[in-house]
Write a protein that holds these residues in place. Sequence first.
Motif, PDB file in Angstrom:
ATOM      1  N   ALA A   1       0.816  -1.221   0.000  1.00 52.15           N
ATOM      2  CA  ALA A   1       0.000   0.000   0.000  1.00 52.15           C
ATOM      3  C   ALA A   1       0.848   1.269   0.000  1.00 52.15           C
ATOM      4  O   ALA A   1       0.458   2.267  -0.619  1.00 52.15           O
ATOM      5  CB  ALA A   1      -0.927  -0.008   1.221  1.00 52.15           C
ATOM      6  N   ILE A   2       1.972   1.259   0.682  1.00 50.50           N
ATOM      7  CA  ILE A   2       2.775   2.484   0.846  1.00 50.50           C
ATOM      8  C   ILE A   2       4.085   2.423   0.057  1.00 50.50           C
ATOM      9  O   ILE A   2       4.424   3.336  -0.693  1.00 50.50           O
ATOM     10  CB  ILE A   2       3.083   2.737   2.339  1.00 50.50           C
ATOM     11  N   ALA A   3       4.840   1.331   0.223  1.00 52.72           N
ATOM     12  CA  ALA A   3       6.175   1.262  -0.384  1.00 52.72           C
ATOM     13  C   ALA A   3       6.119   1.068  -1.893  1.00 52.72           C
ATOM     14  O   ALA A   3       6.851   1.733  -2.641  1.00 52.72           O
ATOM     15  CB  ALA A   3       6.978   0.131   0.259  1.00 52.72           C
ATOM     16  N   ALA A   4       5.270   0.157  -2.365  1.00 48.10           N
ATOM     17  CA  ALA A   4       5.266  -0.169  -3.792  1.00 48.10           C
ATOM     18  C   ALA A   4       4.956   1.030  -4.696  1.00 48.10           C
ATOM     19  O   ALA A   4       5.624   1.210  -5.722  1.00 48.10           O
ATOM     20  CB  ALA A   4       4.290  -1.317  -4.059  1.00 48.10           C
ATOM     21  N   PRO A   5       3.969   1.878  -4.368  1.00 49.86           N
ATOM     22  CA  PRO A   5       3.732   3.041  -5.234  1.00 49.86           C
ATOM     23  C   PRO A   5       4.940   3.980  -5.302  1.00 49.86           C
ATOM     24  O   PRO A   5       5.215   4.569  -6.359  1.00 49.86           O
ATOM     25  CB  PRO A   5       2.533   3.734  -4.573  1.00 49.86           C
ATOM     26  N   LEU A   6       5.662   4.121  -4.196  1.00 54.44           N
ATOM     27  CA  LEU A   6       6.855   4.968  -4.213  1.00 54.44           C
ATOM     28  C   LEU A   6       7.963   4.322  -5.046  1.00 54.44           C
ATOM     29  O   LEU A   6       8.654   5.015  -5.816  1.00 54.44           O
ATOM     30  CB  LEU A   6       7.333   5.232  -2.788  1.00 54.44           C
ATOM     31  N   LEU A   7       8.146   3.027  -4.912  1.00 54.73           N
ATOM     32  CA  LEU A   7       9.133   2.342  -5.746  1.00 54.73           C
ATOM     33  C   LEU A   7       8.800   2.532  -7.225  1.00 54.73           C
ATOM     34  O   LEU A   7       9.701   2.760  -8.046  1.00 54.73           O
ATOM     35  CB  LEU A   7       9.167   0.854  -5.395  1.00 54.73           C
ATOM     36  N   ALA A   8       7.517   2.470  -7.561  1.00 56.82           N
ATOM     37  CA  ALA A   8       7.106   2.639  -8.958  1.00 56.82           C
ATOM     38  C   ALA A   8       7.443   4.032  -9.471  1.00 56.82           C
ATOM     39  O   ALA A   8       7.842   4.194 -10.633  1.00 56.82           O
ATOM     40  CB  ALA A   8       5.607   2.367  -9.090  1.00 56.82           C
ATOM     41  N   GLN A   9       7.296   5.036  -8.622  1.00 59.91           N
ATOM     42  CA  GLN A   9       7.611   6.406  -9.039  1.00 59.91           C
ATOM     43  C   GLN A   9       9.063   6.549  -9.464  1.00 59.91           C
ATOM     44  O   GLN A   9       9.391   7.371 -10.317  1.00 59.91           O
ATOM     45  CB  GLN A   9       7.311   7.377  -7.897  1.00 59.91           C
TER      46      GLN A   9
ATOM     47  N   THR B   1      -0.269  -8.785  -7.038  1.00 60.19           N
ATOM     48  CA  THR B   1      -0.258  -7.391  -7.470  1.00 60.19           C
ATOM     49  C   THR B   1       1.168  -6.861  -7.518  1.00 60.19           C
ATOM     50  O   THR B   1       1.545  -6.124  -8.436  1.00 60.19           O
ATOM     51  CB  THR B   1      -1.113  -6.533  -6.513  1.00 60.19           C
ATOM     52  N   LEU B   2       1.977  -7.236  -6.541  1.00 59.68           N
ATOM     53  CA  LEU B   2       3.383  -6.820  -6.542  1.00 59.68           C
ATOM     54  C   LEU B   2       4.137  -7.404  -7.736  1.00 59.68           C
ATOM     55  O   LEU B   2       4.906  -6.707  -8.397  1.00 59.68           O
ATOM     56  CB  LEU B   2       4.068  -7.259  -5.250  1.00 59.68           C
ATOM     57  N   THR B   3       3.930  -8.688  -8.002  1.00 59.08           N
ATOM     58  CA  THR B   3       4.684  -9.297  -9.101  1.00 59.08           C
ATOM     59  C   THR B   3       4.272  -8.712 -10.448  1.00 59.08           C
ATOM     60  O   THR B   3       5.106  -8.567 -11.344  1.00 59.08           O
ATOM     61  CB  THR B   3       4.505 -10.827  -9.112  1.00 59.08           C
ATOM     62  N   ARG B   4       2.984  -8.356 -10.575  1.00 55.65           N
ATOM     63  CA  ARG B   4       2.554  -7.720 -11.833  1.00 55.65           C
ATOM     64  C   ARG B   4       3.205  -6.359 -12.010  1.00 55.65           C
ATOM     65  O   ARG B   4       3.327  -5.869 -13.139  1.00 55.65           O
ATOM     66  CB  ARG B   4       1.026  -7.592 -11.862  1.00 55.65           C
TER      67      ARG B   4
ATOM     68  N   HIS C   1       8.066 -14.908 -11.542  1.00 51.39           N
ATOM     69  CA  HIS C   1       7.996 -13.740 -10.674  1.00 51.39           C
ATOM     70  C   HIS C   1       8.318 -14.085  -9.227  1.00 51.39           C
ATOM     71  O   HIS C   1       8.030 -13.318  -8.323  1.00 51.39           O
ATOM     72  CB  HIS C   1       6.597 -13.112 -10.750  1.00 51.39           C
ATOM     73  N   THR C   2       8.887 -15.259  -9.043  1.00 44.81           N
ATOM     74  CA  THR C   2       9.140 -15.721  -7.683  1.00 44.81           C
ATOM     75  C   THR C   2      10.588 -16.145  -7.527  1.00 44.81           C
ATOM     76  O   THR C   2      11.091 -16.933  -8.322  1.00 44.81           O
ATOM     77  CB  THR C   2       8.218 -16.920  -7.341  1.00 44.81           C
ATOM     78  N   GLU C   3      11.243 -15.619  -6.507  1.00 42.58           N
ATOM     79  CA  GLU C   3      12.584 -16.076  -6.172  1.00 42.58           C
ATOM     80  C   GLU C   3      12.442 -17.136  -5.075  1.00 42.58           C
ATOM     81  O   GLU C   3      12.847 -16.951  -3.941  1.00 42.58           O
ATOM     82  CB  GLU C   3      13.449 -14.896  -5.715  1.00 42.58           C
TER      83      GLU C   3
END
Length: 320
Positions: free
Chosen positions: A73-81, A193-196, A238-240
């Motif tokens: 919810a918080i980290a992934a959108p910032l990483l995407a930016q 959602t993260l892997t996509r 998409h999986t390690e």
Amino acid sequence: MLTLHRVIPDDAMESCRSPHGMVIRESAFRSLLVYLSKNAVCVKPGDIDQPEGSSTRPRVLITFDDGWFDNLAIAAPLLAQFGMSACFFAVTNYAGRSQPFWPERALGLVRALHDSKSQISLRDLFSHLVDAEGTPLPAGPIKEEELLSWLKQFDPETISAAISDAERSISSPMTTRQPDPWERLMTWDEMHTLTRAGHTIGSHTATHALLTQLTSDEVASELLTSSTALEQHMVPEHTERHWIAYPNGFTDNRVRELTAKCGYHYGFTTVSGLWRKESEPLAIPRVNVWDGSVLSPEGTFDESYLEYTLFFRPLLAGSL
């Protein structure tokens, strides 16, 4: 190798019950990403074996342990930016679980006692717990980290039961703090959602057991159960699932031998240091990043604090 756990909105920090060393506020995380975008090459998890290239900037891999919902919810959108990808190590048996771990519950008790100015002490709450020498929790003031360290000597079932007893002994709410809405782990759908979005999911074992405290059969069960779950629930590319972050970083020669036998290729610790080509692939050091890594005592972002955490301290640790 950077390790983070939780990224919390600035205005929700007071409600977060996780240990301070696991938490970075959203504004500080954004400042971290701004710094990395200008001063480092952020490597995608799938590219760590690729040649370094011509850049003289340090290569950095971002990882998250546990699989908290705020990562999505918080980290992934910032990483995407910033066009960055990360590996998120999930506790596979606990996917989607609320209040998944005992440290948050234990620290919730500590902070409730503090807020209420109660005369009840932590020693009173845990009076029936004694260590191997028959010694109870020390009397007097005790830091949160000291309490968690003392509790870790017991098995998870004993700890959970002791905390439940302590919670029941408090007859009425003792704190006005709001509950942490982010205190749950991601579901499998949320991990998809993260892997996509270009991220990967790795193993943090099945139940976050401290592997060095288990029998060899129990260690193998934790490792195999987790890798099987990742294979079943996630798209393989998409999986390690051959990557593991050891819970609390606890590992030793026996655990690493079993980790290799269970098919894992890389093992990530919490020992500070730099990962070099000659490093043991199942004992990769990582740098823990939290509020104290990036903020000055005045609470403002400080590049000197960050550079000491990211580069100088790990460099010194590797030279000792």
